[in-house]
Design a protein around this motif. Structure first.
Motif: not given
Length: 443
Positions: A25, A139-140, A142-144, A146-147, A227, A422-423, A426
């Motif tokens: 990330v 970053y957000k 990226y986390m989406d 990864v989810y 991940q 993930l939340t 972030y």
């Protein structure tokens, strides 16, 4: 030729390996900060501010210009040599070099230069703001992604378990331990899992394209992401209170710094406009010479001799006092005063909005940390319940619907746990950014 082909092949393989390397990330954020269109636009704005600063510096230098003129007279005219009227044809050339310098202009140039310097600093802050904004968006995104990848893993596991359980049910139906209804129910469960897996794969493709768009990464290139793990994420706590973080961010956050610089630039702009109400004092000077020739008869001096003999110098000092200019100056002052009030209001808004976002992020970190702990307990409980339900189903003590319900509940719990993790990651990243930590480390 073979060497050229070898170099091309090596370069192509190198690019493929580079594209196949997993992207963290931090690497994605750094790439976006260097290649984002929005960041490039801010760099252009910074270059424009630097050009305006150079122009403001040049306003303090004298204005120097030269002039050359030519004139032919036919008929009655003044003889430049005798300064009397004549009716012969003449050729006249004039040459001049002049310079002018504004000595005092009500400090307009001085305030405009200070405003230009602040605009350059504001341009740098704008570049940093845009880099940070696009990095947080990456970053957000990226986390989406990864989810979605995590949801695919969980859905794939459930699909494989449903496939194995369907095979087991078919075998048990052949020996009379299960009915055809149980087999049909297991096939329906497997079909639902296949649909959910296909749906999540589609969502993953969209999430990956969204990430590439924010990064300005080629859409047709491979982007393999790493991940992250969250084994010790919940153990990390934020020691500073929201008030302490807000106090630091109010001084160091680039968005606040940019708003403060906008107020300062507007203040200098207003001072420059008010300077137009004061008199302007200018100093000028120059040299000039000429050449004269009678076209009807000769006898004139040579060009070099006339150029030297006709040379003259002058120096002048002028004072301009503004009296009335159709309300232009007063209107300019009023507009720039309004711009200053707007800049101050925007600064107050940015400060209050920053404080609100920090409080919200701190609350989200606290709540998401609790949610992660609770969801971990729920996943363990749902996992045990699904295992026991499957064993009961094998022994004939539970129906296929019970197995499906338990499996779906376990899948939802695992997905919710991943989402909570993930939340939490972030929000912690957001708070760390407001504390002054870098979003990424330059590689």
């Amino acid at each position: 030729m073979k060497r050229l082909y070898s170099m091309i092949f090596t370069l192509a393989v190198g690019l493929q390996l580079h594209a196949a390397e997993p992207w963290t990330v931090e690497r994605c954020m750094q790439y976006a900060a260097d290649h984002s269109h929005a960041v490039r636009q801010q760099r252009f704005a910074l270059d424009n501010s630097r050009a305006a600063k150079t122009q403001a510096i040049g306003a303090f230098l004298p204005n120097v210009y030269g002039s050359v003129s030519g004139q032919m007279n036919f008929g009655r005219a003044i003889d430049p040599e005798t300064n009397t009227y004549t009716d012969v044809s003449t050729l006249y050339n004039g040459y001049g070099l002049q310079a002018s310098l504004i000595v005092f202009d009500g400090l307009q140039r001085y305030n405009e230069l200070r405003m230009a310097k602040v605009n350059v600093a504001m341009g740098r802050s704008g570049v940093r703001v845009e880099k940070d904004d696009v990095a947080l968006k990456v970053y957000k995104a990226y986390m989406d992604l990864v989810y979605c990848l995590g949801a695919i893993d969980q859905t794939t596991k459930k699909r494989d378990e449903s496939r194995a359980l369907l095979h087991q049910t078919e075998v048990m139906a052949e020996v009379g331990q299960k009915s055809d209804a149980d087999v049909a129910q297991m096939r329906a469960t497997l079909a639902a899992d296949e649909y959910e897996l296909t749906h999540m794969q589609s969502q993953t493709t969209k999430a990956q394209l969204a990430l590439k768009q924010l990064m300005n990464f080629p859409a047709d290139s491979t982007l393999n992401v790493v991940q992250p793990t969250f084994e010790h994420e919940a153990e990390q706590t934020i020691e500073e209170s929201p008030a302490q973080i807000s106090e630091y961010a109010a001084m160091a956050n680039p968005r606040i710094v940019k708003a403060q610089q906008a107020v300062e630039a507007a203040r200098f702009s207003l001072r420059a406009a008010r300077g137009a109400l004061l008199p302007t004092l200018s100093l000028s000077g120059g040299v000039s010479t000429s050449f004269y020739r009678n076209l009807d008869k000769g006898g004139h001096a040579s060009f070099s001799q006339q150029f030297k003999n006709n040379a003259g110098e002058f120096i002048g000092l002028s004072l301009t006092i503004p009296i009335f200019n159709q309300l232009s100056t007063s209107s300019t002052i009023r507009r720039r005063k309004i711009a200053l009030d707007q800049a101050r209001e925007n600064l107050e808004y940015e400060q209050s909005e920053l404080h609100r976002v920090i409080i919200e992020a701190a609350s989200d970190v606290e709540n998401s940390t609790k949610e992660v702990a609770k969801m971990q307990e729920q996943v363990e409980a749902d996992s045990l319940a699904a295992h026991l339900t499957t064993r009961k189903y094998e022994e004939g003590l539970a129906s296929s619907i019970d197995v499906k319900t338990a499996a779906v509940t376990l899948l939802q719990s695992r997905v919710k746990l991943l989402q909570s993790q993930l939340t939490m990651a972030y929000n912690k990243k957001l708070l760390a950014y407001y504390k002054g930590e870098k979003l990424w480390t330059d590689q």
